[in-house]
Design an enzyme around this catalytic site. Structure first.
Site, PDB file in Angstrom:
ATOM      1  N   SER A  28      -3.244   4.868  11.360  1.00  0.00           N
ATOM      2  CA  SER A  28      -3.697   5.779  10.519  1.00  0.00           C
ATOM      3  C   SER A  28      -2.633   7.327  11.572  1.00  0.00           C
ATOM      4  CB  SER A  28      -4.613   6.618  11.398  1.00  0.00           C
ATOM      5  OG  SER A  28      -5.394   7.028  12.740  1.00  0.00           O
ATOM      6  N   ALA A  47      -9.765   4.057   7.869  1.00  0.00           N
ATOM      7  CA  ALA A  47      -8.374   2.575   8.179  1.00  0.00           C
ATOM      8  C   ALA A  47      -7.551   3.959   8.303  1.00  0.00           C
ATOM      9  CB  ALA A  47      -8.396   2.434   7.093  1.00  0.00           C
ATOM     10  N   CYS A  48      -6.384   3.637   7.833  1.00  0.00           N
ATOM     11  CA  CYS A  48      -4.786   3.714   7.985  1.00  0.00           C
ATOM     12  C   CYS A  48      -4.532   5.537   7.468  1.00  0.00           C
ATOM     13  CB  CYS A  48      -4.105   3.298   6.999  1.00  0.00           C
ATOM     14  SG  CYS A  48      -3.973   1.937   6.951  1.00  0.00           S
ATOM     15  N   SER A  49      -5.497   6.067   6.277  1.00  0.00           N
ATOM     16  CA  SER A  49      -5.286   7.252   6.057  1.00  0.00           C
ATOM     17  C   SER A  49      -6.997   8.449   7.232  1.00  0.00           C
ATOM     18  CB  SER A  49      -5.723   7.621   4.716  1.00  0.00           C
ATOM     19  OG  SER A  49      -5.060   7.388   3.868  1.00  0.00           O
TER      20      SER A  49
END
Ligand code: CO8
Length: 373
Positions: A333, A155-157
């Site tokens: 990300s 996901a975002c990372s």
């Protein structure tokens, strides 16, 4: 062991910008039509009426002023409110590959590296447009890169943990030149008809080129260390997936788009990130005061201000903790990478900076870099 370095970055910005005024006008037209169509059920208390959205709320709650999308007409059509992205033939480049390729070429040009020298391509993003073949392998072929490629999703990372993966491989000697590419088509999995979140996301693609530091052609950023952490949470969730058909769920249900409990995310993620950064800096024997810049995940201005204050132990000057979310919104990300790519001015060799992402999973990824060359 080899010293890894970031030698190039690239950002592909979609051509269509939607500011809050246009977004709110479309949402409010949708809400009016919804309320008119459901007037009887609303009067009977069976359906909740939709309240209007507000530009003031969006700016104050998030700091977002605008976002870019790949296709605005569908998003802004009050009777539709999701993008129109027509299917492509199997022998045409896929949309994610096309966006990623543009960002990748910019990163290669900045680093003065030929695509043929690349021996690892990671497509690190919060969604991939198909199960297989991997988008990364398609980008590898379109670029003319060698080696191997694969898709990854944290996901975002995704991008920061992708950088960690590539840096570790370069350090160990298993690859020499790596591209971490993050095409994020968030507009396709955002529920634009939900007032609580319709303003949050935007589309973009970023790319980061990593090489051995001693092979860098120009100015570069030595990757001193990386740190990743995950902790399971249902507070940001999307239930779309390949089991949909086998569950006889063919309808477009709300939970098959982005869902979040924003307040809980806010409360739970902040301490996680502050502790994560403190542990990373302590492990690397870097005092917070030695950091010249923090390139944070771009979800919410208040969250970033809080993290900046906690990490530095004082109010950061705007240039020390720059935001790009006012222009791009949350690009999952890619956010901290856009910030890193676009706000490096005023730094000198020897200066230290930290790239840090956080979000769904929960996931946190941080990359400590030092300017060189
Ligand atoms: N207009 C006007 N009023 C509104 C609106 C609106 N658009 N939306 C909500 N309100 C109202 C609410 O109804 C509520 O009213 P009341 O007080 O009467 O009940 C009031 O405003 C306050 O609502 P909230 O409590 O929801 O508002 P917050 O102050 O909490 O702000 C935010 C909402 C901005 C969402 C905030 O909670 C936030 O930013 N939280 C953290 C979010 C975050 O970091 N999430 C991580 C995102 S996940 C990620 O980055 C990647 C995931 C994978 C990619 C997915 C791509 C699609």
């Amino acid at each position: 062991m080899h010293q890894p370095a970031i030698t190039g970055t690239g950002v592909f910005t979609p051509p269509h910008r939607i500011d809050n005024a246009r977004l709110v006008a479309a949402y409010n037209a949708h809400a009016e039509r919804f309320n008119a169509a459901h007037a009887e059920a609303i009067a009977a208390g069976e359906v909740e009426p939709k309240a209007p959205s507000s530009e003031t709320f969006i700016l104050e709650a998030s700091g977002i002023e605008a976002r870019y999308v790949m296709e605005p007409e569908g998003v802004l059509d009050p009777d539709r409110m999701y993008p129109r992205l027509p299917p492509r033939a199997d022998d045409a480049p896929s949309l994610m590959a096309e966006m990623g390729l543009d960002a990748a070429r910019r990163a290669l040009a900045e680093a003065q590296v030929e695509a043929g020298a690349v021996d690892l391509v990671l497509c690190a993003a919060s969604n991939h447009e198909r199960a297989y073949p991997a988008i990364a392998v398609e980008i590898q072929a379109l670029l003319g890169a060698g080696g191997f490629a694969y898709d990854m999703n944290v996901a975002c990372s995704s991008a920061t943990i992708g950088i960690q993966t590539a840096a570790d491989m370069i350090r160990a000697g298993s690859v020499r030149t790596a591209l971490v590419i993050s095409p994020e088509i968030t507009s396709a999995h955002l529920e634009w008809r939900d007032r609580d979140c319709h303003f949050i996301f935007g589309d973009v693609a970023t790319a980061v080129l990593l090489q051995r530091a001693d092979e860098a052609a120009g100015a570069h950023w030595r990757v001193l260390s990386c740190r990743a952490a995950t902790q399971y949470s249902n507070n940001i969730r999307n239930n779309e997936g390949f089991l949909r058909r086998s569950r006889d769920q063919m309808e477009d249900r709300r939970d098959m788009q982005f869902m979040q409990n924003g307040r809980k995310v806010f409360r739970e993620v902040l301490p996680l990130v502050v502790e994560h950064i403190a542990a990373h800096l302590s492990e690397a024997q870097v005092a917070p005061g030695d950091l010249s810049r923090l390139w944070l995940h771009q979800a919410n201005r208040t969250m970033n201000d809080y993290i900046g204050r906690k990490v530095l132990g004082r109010e950061p000057a705007p240039h020390e903790q720059p935001n790009i979310l006012q222009d791009y919104a949350n690009t999952s990300s890619a956010g901290s990478i856009i910030a890193f790519s676009q706000t490096r001015e005023g730094l000198a060799p020897g200066d230290l900076g930290l790239i840090c992402s956080f979000g769904a999973g929960y996931s946190v990824g941080s990359v400590l870099v030092e300017q060189a060359g």
